[in-house]
Design an enzyme around this catalytic site. Structure first.
Site, PDB file in Angstrom:
ATOM      1  N   LYS A 142       0.833  -1.202   0.000  1.00 30.90           N
ATOM      2  CA  LYS A 142       0.000   0.000   0.000  1.00 30.90           C
ATOM      3  C   LYS A 142       0.867   1.251   0.000  1.00 30.90           C
ATOM      4  CE  LYS A 142      -3.832  -2.314   2.317  1.00 30.90           C
ATOM      5  NZ  LYS A 142      -4.467  -2.622   3.607  1.00 30.90           N
ATOM      6  N   GLN A 182      -4.832  -1.324   9.706  1.00 32.55           N
ATOM      7  CA  GLN A 182      -4.661  -2.652   9.112  1.00 32.55           C
ATOM      8  C   GLN A 182      -5.233  -3.722  10.036  1.00 32.55           C
ATOM      9  OE1 GLN A 182      -3.315  -3.422   6.001  1.00 32.55           O
ATOM     10  NE2 GLN A 182      -4.120  -5.436   6.492  1.00 32.55           N
ATOM     11  N   ASP A 227     -11.322   3.213   4.149  1.00 33.45           N
ATOM     12  CA  ASP A 227     -11.754   1.817   4.054  1.00 33.45           C
ATOM     13  C   ASP A 227     -13.276   1.702   4.072  1.00 33.45           C
ATOM     14  OD1 ASP A 227     -10.035  -0.230   3.512  1.00 33.45           O
ATOM     15  OD2 ASP A 227      -9.546  -0.702   5.588  1.00 33.45           O
TER      16      ASP A 227
END
Length: 293
Positions: free
Chosen positions: A54, A98, A121
């Protein structure tokens, strides 16, 4: 017939290129660079790989990658304090925590500390509520990528019957809302669905996100259907192990009109859509129109 293979790597590369061009235009207009902050707690090997990938993709798109790493021994209060600090930091446009988090940390509690304007997200309760109500918000990355891949084959999805196999909050539920927003007729199927094979055979667009390798057999696929395989399952051990999806690819591609491979299908789209969300968040936070990416 043999299905067209939907090249997720190529679609994602095209999206990332358009994002990079929009980032350059954003910088020229605002004199600022969008920033994505990723929080990694603990030393899970897979999570470390994801975070590294990422970061590389973020920088390649011309955005700032900000990594915060905490030890597995970090308390929930320490993680929440970091998320709150990032939410208050004007230079940070997107925040991603994460997952999974170490045992003892309530992931839902941590996620909901993210400023929804920076929730790239799309996992906070407010983001989920906005999606349900059809209001402006940041949309979960993997479902967003699935819709983009389907539209790469069929640009207008209106009227299509979309069957989603799997009802998780990460993929299945938000994906159903995104297809509804495209004016599809949506059926959600799962392990308790009666006559599951017949339900899948009715789909013009079949999205498999159940987390079971090769669950969808070739004869579950309607002739000419678009098949989007979200599954990522490792089977076998050692050097003989391999990654497969939730669809029996070899059998399904004989009947489908178009199908995503695993790997190389949905996976690359997730990071590309994360970058898109970061750029969109940066624009909205400054009162600018959404970039056309």
């Amino acid at each position: 017939m043999t299905a067209d293979i939907i090249d997720g790597k190529a679609v994602a590369a095209d999206l990332r290129a358009r994002i990079a061009a929009s980032v350059a235009a954003f910088e020229a207009k605002t004199k600022e660079t969008p920033g994505l902050a990723v929080v990694l707690v603990g030393d899970d090997p897979a999570s470390q790989v994801y975070v590294r990938n990422k970061g590389k993709a973020t920088e390649k798109a011309g955005m700032r990658s900000i990594e915060h790493r905490l030890p597995a021994s970090a308390s929930q209060e320490e993680v929440i304090a970091l998320v709150r600090a990032l939410s208050a930091d004007h230079s940070v446009d997107g925040i991603l925590v994460q997952l999974p988090l170490p045992a003892g940390i309530d992931a839902n509690r941590v996620i909901n500390e993210i400023d929804p304007a920076k929730d790239v997200d799309g996992l906070t309760e407010l983001s989920a509520g906005r999606l349900l109500l059809g209001k402006e918000g940041l949309v979960p990355c993997t479902p967003q990528g699935c819709v983009i891949l389907a539209k790469s084959v069929r640009p207008r999805l209106e009227g299509a019957h979309a069957v989603i196999l799997g009802r998780s909050i990460l993929v299945g539920k938000p994906l159903s809302l995104l297809f509804l927003a495209e004016n599809c007729t949506v059926t959600m199927a799962h392990s308790r669905t009666k006559d599951l094979a017949d339900v899948c055979r009715s789909a013009d667009i079949l999205c498999a996100a159940a987390g079971r390798p090769a669950l969808v057999k070739g004869d579950w696929v309607k002739g000419g259907a678009i098949v989007i395989d979200v599954g990522i399952n490792r089977i076998g051990e050692g050097a003989a192990s391999k990654i497969v999806g939730d669809v029996d690819f070899e059998a399904a591609k004989i009947r489908a009109g178009a199908i995503t491979p695993v790997p190389g299908g949905v996976g690359p789209m997730t990071i590309a859509c994360l970058l898109r969300n970061t750029l969109v968040a940066a624009a909205r936070r400054r009162g600018l129109a959404d970039p056309e990416v």
